[in-house]
Design an enzyme around this catalytic site. Structure first.
Site, PDB file in Angstrom:
ATOM      1  N   GLU A 166       0.915  -1.361   0.007  1.00  0.00           N
ATOM      2  CA  GLU A 166       0.063  -0.016   0.001  1.00  0.00           C
ATOM      3  C   GLU A 166       0.710   1.222  -0.091  1.00  0.00           C
ATOM      4  O   GLU A 166       0.234   2.028   0.539  1.00  0.00           O
ATOM      5  CB  GLU A 166      -1.020   0.051   1.204  1.00  0.00           C
ATOM      6  CG  GLU A 166      -1.897  -1.030   1.146  1.00  0.00           C
ATOM      7  CD  GLU A 166      -2.970  -1.148   2.154  1.00  0.00           C
ATOM      8  OE1 GLU A 166      -4.150  -1.538   2.177  1.00  0.00           O
ATOM      9  OE2 GLU A 166      -2.497  -0.686   3.160  1.00  0.00           O
ATOM     10  N   ASN A 167       1.971   1.220  -0.647  1.00  0.00           N
ATOM     11  CA  ASN A 167       2.714   2.438  -0.799  1.00  0.00           C
ATOM     12  C   ASN A 167       2.106   3.134  -2.184  1.00  0.00           C
ATOM     13  O   ASN A 167       2.241   2.719  -3.306  1.00  0.00           O
ATOM     14  CB  ASN A 167       3.965   2.155  -1.010  1.00  0.00           C
ATOM     15  CG  ASN A 167       4.909   3.379  -1.489  1.00  0.00           C
ATOM     16  OD1 ASN A 167       4.701   4.545  -1.179  1.00  0.00           O
ATOM     17  ND2 ASN A 167       5.927   3.410  -2.081  1.00  0.00           N
TER      18      ASN A 167
END
Length: 668
Positions: A279-280
């Site tokens: 989830e970057n």
């Protein structure tokens, strides 16, 4: 046959023993005493043939808990003795849990049934993730979780220790990590050693997760130079995905990570080390001209390529310290070494792709406990289904899976109720054959296991009345309990939309008290089933439903005064009104069925339309009885004239209507 359990119960150990095995036997005896009220000697039997339980263990097994630990055992119970054979101490631990599960009783006393069990796990990686990053969990909560895990034969605690909302580990090399990033809520290094040792005693590995390059805001509060953005940074207070991420272009970042990981490997001896990697969103990278220039210089087409570069650098560091890297789906890149492990949160396709590429993989999609799905939903998800399409060599890369208890909406008071008893069905899925899928029997056994888990100090059953008393500011919680019986928390990630919250918001509302898998969902459905299909006991079944509907209908009359003295319950007022109307509709429906008079089409349609509205969540909880009540209303319109039919015609009509309602008639 039966093996009696009486005050003469003794345990003998043969071949091999050590402090870990002896401690496990002592814990087993205490639990057995608690259930039976009997007192047993702690002295081992002098003659192994005279022991009630003979534990024959061959050796200690792995010094450091390992993924390839032999956990198999056999258990033979005769009328005179139970013999537990295991190649390792961990195998003996698993066998003793089965022995405890077998305890039963009748009018003559307690006993173990005569059985012959040859048992071993289906998967080598059977984990539970707990998230201490978003909401801190005291050591006592972690320990009782480990006790529950051991009882259902989980063997991996995946400990999520850092998040945007908190850095939870003492670092002596970089003290500002925990001093400035934790609100003072962190584990000392002594406590970490304590938990790892506690887990080992129970045959459980501890795999730490230090998420990077994203989910790292709490790192930057004390060390902003690690970040891709300018700062300043504060501990995250809200749930969700943050833009902040480490700068993958600076050598100073990798020197910091290497020093930090070197320190953490002294706390966590397991061979595996989780770097997160999920989830970057890349927004900070896109906004940083230096990072964009670095990407251009290196020929990186996108942020995924840049993160792959970061992962490779971290992998080199982990390899230096003798660790194997674990990460979420996003780390998967075909040119990474094959000894990394991919944890799939995206689902089956991702898992199968990893295995086909030759990467060891573990499944978490389908086992997210924080989504508040009932146990049956998790139970029917298999890490390696029959139609996976993997050949034998590829299938070996599916190591197992992990249930995930993410921590946005749980604290020390509620986490037990969110993990247990549902995670026990995940543990069985990881241990038992693929063919064990009977949901009704699962719930029967889960009910028994849930009670047994309480003896370990878990509060998943007892927390309800305590929280209800606080909500009501009274010991009189009957009406509140009636409401709570028929609602569940909203599913997926709907929480927080109606009632915005932060990580500092008290978790003491009605939604925090409601069970994720309300027993009323199944109980009420069964009552309706019996009424519609067990025609010869119609009067009994209709009477039971009428009593329940009256209880629902009367609840609103006592709720007003309770809400006045406890404003925290104001949000529940519409729920009480809806429950009262559900009761009224139910009573009318039963009256139509009993009288043999069909309701008018207008009445039927009006009630069905109202039920559709009542399905909408209120106070972030939802009713679990509406679908069955809807089917009862439909049945009333179709079955209300059956009293005038002959038995043969009655049975025919029942079968026809049951088919329409997708129900199975019960008996004749």
């Amino acid at each position: 046959g039966l093996l009696p359990i009486d005050p003469s119960f003794k345990v003998a150990v043969k071949d091999y023993t050590d402090a870990r095995l002896e401690a496990a036997i002592s814990r087993m005896l205490r639990r057995l005493e608690g259930r039976t009220g009997l007192e047993f000697t702690r002295d081992p039997a002098d003659d192994s043939t005279q022991a009630t339980l003979l534990v024959q263990c061959q050796n200690a097994g792995k010094t450091i808990p390992s993924v390839d630990e032999d956990e198999s055992y056999s258990l033979q119970v005769s009328a005179n003795q139970a013999v537990l054979n295991s190649p390792t101490v961990v195998g003996a631990l698993r066998g003793m849990e089965t022995f405890l599960q077998l305890l039963d009783a009748d009018s003559k006393g307690y006993h173990i049934p005569q059985v012959n069990i040859q048992d071993k796990p289906r998967f080598v990686w059977r984990g539970l993730l707990i998230d201490s990053g978003r909401h801190f969990l005291p050591v006592e909560a972690v320990k009782r979780t480990l006790d529950g895990m051991a009882a259902v034969k989980f063997n991996v605690l995946h400990w999520h220790l850092t998040e945007d909302q908190g850095f939870r580990v003492e670092s002596r090399k970089f003290p500002k990590l925990h001093q400035m990033g934790s609100d003072g809520l962190y584990y000392t290094q002594d406590q970490m050693h304590e938990v790892v040792a506690y887990a080992r005693e129970r045959g459980i590995r501890v795999v730490p997760e230090f998420d990077m390059p994203g989910h790292t805001t709490s790192w930057f509060v004390g060390y902003p130079e690690l970040a891709s953005g300018p700062g300043p940074f504060q501990i995250g207070r809200k749930a969700g995905i943050y833009d902040n991420a480490m700068d993958p272009t600076r050598e100073e970042v990798y020197r910091f990570i290497e020093s930090f990981i070197g320190e953490m490997t002294t706390l966590f001896p397991d061979a595996y080390f989780h770097i997160g990697g999920d989830e970057n969103n890349g927004k900070q990278w896109d906004a940083n001209p230096k990072i964009q220039a670095f990407k251009k210089e290196k020929g990186f087409k996108d942020n995924h390529a840049l993160q792959t570069y970061f992962n490779r650098r971290v992998l080199q560091i982990l390899t230096k310290f003798g660790k194997k890297m674990v990460g979420w789906d996003e780390i998967l890149q075909p040119d990474l070494p094959k000894d990394i492990v991919v944890q799939s949160w995206r689902g089956r396709d991702s898992l199968i792709q990893s295995a086909k590429l030759g990467y060891d993989s573990i499944l978490s999609k389908g086992y997210y406990l924080d989504l508040m799905f009932p146990a049956a939903d998790h139970y029917l998800v298999d890490p390696l289904p029959a139609d996976s399409g993997l050949d034998d060599s590829q299938a070996k890369h599916i190591m197992g899976g992990e249930a995930c208890m993410w921590g946005e909406w749980v604290g020390p008071e509620t986490i037990d109720s969110r993990i247990w008893p549902r995670s026990a069905v995940v543990a069985e899925r990881f241990w038992s054959p693929r063919t064990v899928t009977d949901v009704d029997d699962m719930y029967r056994r889960l009910s028994a296991i849930s009670i047994q888990l309480e003896e370990l100090g878990l509060t998943h059953e007892t927390y309800v009345t305590k929280m209800l008393r606080r909500l009501a500011r009274s010991n009189d919680v009957e009406s509140l309990q009636t409401l709570l019986n028929v609602v569940e928390p909203v599913k997926k990630y709907e929480r927080g939309k109606e009632h915005p919250s932060t990580m500092l918001t008290p978790l003491t509302r009605l939604i925090d008290t409601a069970r994720p898998d309300a027993p009323a969902r199944r109980k009420f459905a069964a009552m309706v089933d019996h009424l519609l299909s067990d025609t010869w006991n119609f009067q009994e079944h209709s009477g039971s439903l009428s009593l329940l509907f009256k209880q629902w209908h009367n609840v609103h009359s006592v709720s007003a005064s309770m809400i006045d003295q406890s404003p925290i319950l104001r949000e529940a007022e519409p729920l009480f009104k809806d429950l009262a109307k559900l009761g009224a509709i139910g009573l009318e429906t039963i009256n139509y069925l009993v009288a043999g008079v069909p309701p008018s089409p207008e009445w039927r349609n009006e009630q069905l339309q109202w039920l559709e509205q009542a399905e909408n969540p209120k106070a972030e909880v939802e009713f679990v009885v509406i679908s069955s009540l809807r089917q009862l209303i439909i049945a009333a319109a179709e079955l209300s004239q059956l009293k005038n039919l002959s038995p043969a015609d009655w049975k025919s009509q029942i079968e026809t209507t049951a088919t329409k309602l997708n129900r199975k008639p019960v008996g004749d």
